[in-house]
Write a protein that holds these residues in place. Structure first.
Motif, PDB file in Angstrom:
ATOM      1  N   HIS A 149       0.815  -1.222   0.000  1.00 20.47           N
ATOM      2  CA  HIS A 149       0.000   0.000   0.000  1.00 20.47           C
ATOM      3  C   HIS A 149       0.845   1.266   0.000  1.00 20.47           C
ATOM      4  N   ARG A 192       1.261  -1.264  -9.141  1.00 24.36           N
ATOM      5  CA  ARG A 192       1.887  -1.763  -7.915  1.00 24.36           C
ATOM      6  C   ARG A 192       2.406  -3.189  -8.116  1.00 24.36           C
ATOM      7  N   THR A 200      -3.468  -0.460  -8.823  1.00 20.83           N
ATOM      8  CA  THR A 200      -3.100  -1.819  -8.426  1.00 20.83           C
ATOM      9  C   THR A 200      -2.228  -2.510  -9.466  1.00 20.83           C
TER      10      THR A 200
END
Length: 53
Positions: free
Chosen positions: A7, A16, A13
């Protein structure tokens, strides 16, 4: 711990996940290229005990 680290990464996402995979590949590369060969110099597992004629 890993969720907290995940996070902290910026972006959506999918980005990431890309950053996580690139970071994991970098860690594996550094370990295989620098750390493991350096540690192997101090180990006994590279000494051969058999005499080959």
């Amino acid at each position: 711990m890993y969720a907290w680290l995940f996070h902290l990464l910026p972006g959506p996402t999918w980005f990431r996940w890309i950053l996580t995979l690139v970071g994991l590949a970098a860690v594996v590369f550094v370990l295989m290229e620098y750390v493991y060969p350096w540690v192997a110099e101090f180990g006994f597992f590279s000494d051969a005990t058999m005499d080959v004629d």
